[in-house]
Design a protein around this motif. Structure first.
Motif, PDB file in Angstrom:
ATOM      1  N   ARG A 202       0.839  -1.197   0.000  1.00 48.60           N
ATOM      2  CA  ARG A 202       0.000   0.000   0.000  1.00 48.60           C
ATOM      3  C   ARG A 202       0.876   1.250   0.000  1.00 48.60           C
ATOM      4  O   ARG A 202       1.712   1.432   0.885  1.00 48.60           O
ATOM      5  CB  ARG A 202      -0.908   0.032   1.232  1.00 48.60           C
ATOM      6  CG  ARG A 202      -1.936   1.159   1.191  1.00 48.60           C
ATOM      7  CD  ARG A 202      -2.801   1.174   2.423  1.00 48.60           C
ATOM      8  NE  ARG A 202      -2.108   1.708   3.574  1.00 48.60           N
ATOM      9  CZ  ARG A 202      -2.001   3.008   3.858  1.00 48.60           C
ATOM     10  NH1 ARG A 202      -2.549   3.913   3.049  1.00 48.60           N
ATOM     11  NH2 ARG A 202      -1.363   3.412   4.934  1.00 48.60           N
TER      12      ARG A 202
ATOM     13  N   ALA B 147      -7.183  10.418   5.113  1.00 46.66           N
ATOM     14  CA  ALA B 147      -6.320   9.242   5.067  1.00 46.66           C
ATOM     15  C   ALA B 147      -5.993   8.754   6.473  1.00 46.66           C
ATOM     16  O   ALA B 147      -6.052   7.542   6.761  1.00 46.66           O
ATOM     17  CB  ALA B 147      -5.045   9.564   4.296  1.00 46.66           C
TER      18      ALA B 147
ATOM     19  N   SER C 217      -5.833   7.570  -0.408  1.00 48.50           N
ATOM     20  CA  SER C 217      -4.480   7.863  -0.883  1.00 48.50           C
ATOM     21  C   SER C 217      -4.449   9.201  -1.621  1.00 48.50           C
ATOM     22  O   SER C 217      -4.855   9.293  -2.786  1.00 48.50           O
ATOM     23  CB  SER C 217      -4.018   6.732  -1.815  1.00 48.50           C
ATOM     24  OG  SER C 217      -2.728   6.964  -2.314  1.00 48.50           O
TER      25      SER C 217
ATOM     26  N   ALA D 265       1.232   5.265   0.369  1.00 49.75           N
ATOM     27  CA  ALA D 265       0.516   6.310   1.099  1.00 49.75           C
ATOM     28  C   ALA D 265      -0.031   7.383   0.174  1.00 49.75           C
ATOM     29  O   ALA D 265      -1.015   8.054   0.498  1.00 49.75           O
ATOM     30  CB  ALA D 265       1.436   6.937   2.141  1.00 49.75           C
ATOM     31  N   THR D 266       0.608   7.565  -0.990  1.00 56.56           N
ATOM     32  CA  THR D 266       0.159   8.565  -1.948  1.00 56.56           C
ATOM     33  C   THR D 266       0.066   7.937  -3.336  1.00 56.56           C
ATOM     34  O   THR D 266       0.563   6.832  -3.563  1.00 56.56           O
ATOM     35  CB  THR D 266       1.126   9.771  -2.000  1.00 56.56           C
ATOM     36  OG1 THR D 266       2.444   9.303  -2.332  1.00 56.56           O
ATOM     37  CG2 THR D 266       1.161  10.485  -0.652  1.00 56.56           C
ATOM     38  N   SER D 267      -0.567   8.647  -4.256  1.00 62.51           N
ATOM     39  CA  SER D 267      -0.781   8.118  -5.603  1.00 62.51           C
ATOM     40  C   SER D 267      -0.358   9.128  -6.665  1.00 62.51           C
ATOM     41  O   SER D 267      -0.369  10.345  -6.431  1.00 62.51           O
ATOM     42  CB  SER D 267      -2.257   7.755  -5.805  1.00 62.51           C
ATOM     43  OG  SER D 267      -2.651   6.710  -4.939  1.00 62.51           O
TER      44      SER D 267
ATOM     45  N   THR E 282      -7.846  12.891  -4.413  1.00 62.70           N
ATOM     46  CA  THR E 282      -7.539  11.736  -3.582  1.00 62.70           C
ATOM     47  C   THR E 282      -8.190  10.506  -4.205  1.00 62.70           C
ATOM     48  O   THR E 282      -9.273  10.603  -4.797  1.00 62.70           O
ATOM     49  CB  THR E 282      -8.065  11.947  -2.142  1.00 62.70           C
ATOM     50  OG1 THR E 282      -7.298  12.964  -1.512  1.00 62.70           O
ATOM     51  CG2 THR E 282      -7.950  10.689  -1.309  1.00 62.70           C
TER      52      THR E 282
ATOM     53  N   ARG F 244      -5.418   0.650  -1.552  1.00 62.31           N
ATOM     54  CA  ARG F 244      -4.908   2.004  -1.326  1.00 62.31           C
ATOM     55  C   ARG F 244      -5.428   2.599  -0.030  1.00 62.31           C
ATOM     56  O   ARG F 244      -4.794   3.479   0.559  1.00 62.31           O
ATOM     57  CB  ARG F 244      -5.351   2.929  -2.462  1.00 62.31           C
ATOM     58  CG  ARG F 244      -4.773   2.617  -3.813  1.00 62.31           C
ATOM     59  CD  ARG F 244      -5.389   3.537  -4.874  1.00 62.31           C
ATOM     60  NE  ARG F 244      -5.030   3.139  -6.210  1.00 62.31           N
ATOM     61  CZ  ARG F 244      -3.938   3.538  -6.848  1.00 62.31           C
ATOM     62  NH1 ARG F 244      -3.117   4.372  -6.254  1.00 62.31           N
ATOM     63  NH2 ARG F 244      -3.673   3.114  -8.064  1.00 62.31           N
TER      64      ARG F 244
END
Length: 286
Positions: A121, A273, A253, A123-125, A244, A250
């Protein structure tokens, strides 16, 4: 770790031959599926996922899967893979004709396959826009089916451009969803997600975020129909809004890159989040 598979009443190795070549899920994509995060050997939000699996099966015209049988399969693979991070359930029409038509209901023998394996996973995308659209009037709009070729193509384009997700509009130019995620826009002091009428999937993480954020006093809501045009993403690039993603692996994220350009994560997105992760670990079957 390796993938552990359950099918036809027993565990299998990843190299075992499990499905027949005439399984309708293989020949025409006649199937549905669910993916759950796994924490400490337990599938997260399993009851909600099984409820959606049944809805998808009904919408596709398949018999409703036996929930007790599915739970037994889940227990078997998770017991064999205690360190798994992901559970996948696939339910297909089973052996059938080579064409799109099905056998008569009393002759159908649906296939159930459960898999447990690793998951990572982020934390950001990082996302990109792609030229293809979701058809909000499709016969399978909103169903989680195994007919995923559109998503494969769009996600491959995202990876080619250095992103990990692609975000799509629908046929009337409204922001819809990602290939395997729902989207949330942060602007004007609130979080807004496209309505199900846009053709997006009724994501479990999306559903829980709407519930949990509301309980925590975090301003989040569904958009009214027509509110979120695809061009809202231009505002994200300009820094006037934030984006987001939500999804079963995810979780929530925040997006830090759009169309190969860095963007900032919004404060409400970051708060959402943190809230989701805390609530998820507090209750594994909400």
């Amino acid at each position: 770790m390796s993938v552990v598979i359950w099918a036809d009443g027993r565990l299998h190795a990843p190299t075992d031959r499990i499905l027949t070549g005439v399984d309708h899920g293989v020949t025409v994509g006649d199937g549905v599926f669910e993916t759950c995060a796994v924490y400490g050997g337990r599938a997260f939000a399993l009851t909600r996922h099984l409820r959606r699996l049944a809805r998808s099966a009904t919408g596709l015209g398949l018999p409703v899967p036996d929930e007790d049988a599915v739970r037994e399969a889940v227990a078997a693979v998770l017991a064999a893979a205690p360190d798994a991070g992901r559970l996948r359930l696939t339910y297909t029409g089973g052996p059938g004709p080579l064409g799109s038509h099905r056998d008569e209901p009393d002759a159908q023998r649906p296939t159930l396959v459960a898999l447990a394996g690793p998951a990572t996973r982020a934390a950001t995308s990082r996302v990109v826009r792609v030229p293809w659209v979701r058809n909000e009037r499709s016969a399978v709009a909103g169903l989680k089916t195994t007919s995923y070729a559109e998503n494969v193509v769009a996600l491959a384009e995202a990876h080619r451009r250095g992103a990990d997700e692609a975000v799509l509009a629908n046929t009337v130019g409204l922001l819809c969803e990602g290939t395997g995620s729902n989207v949330v826009v942060e602007r004007d002091g609130e979080l807004v997600t496209p309505p199900l009428s846009s053709g997006c999937l009724a994501g479990i993480t999306r559903e829980l975020l709407l519930e949990w954020a509301g309980e925590a006093g975090l301003p989040v809501r569904e958009a009214v129909d027509g509110e979120l045009r695809y061009e809202i993403l231009d505002e994200v690039l300009a820094g006037r809004a934030h984006l987001t993603l939500t999804g079963s692996i995810r979780n929530v994220s925040p997006v830090v890159a759009l169309d190969e350009r860095d963007v900032t994560a919004g404060p409400l997105s970051l708060a959402a989040a943190d809230l989701f992760q805390a609530r998820a670990l507090d209750d594994l079957d909400p």
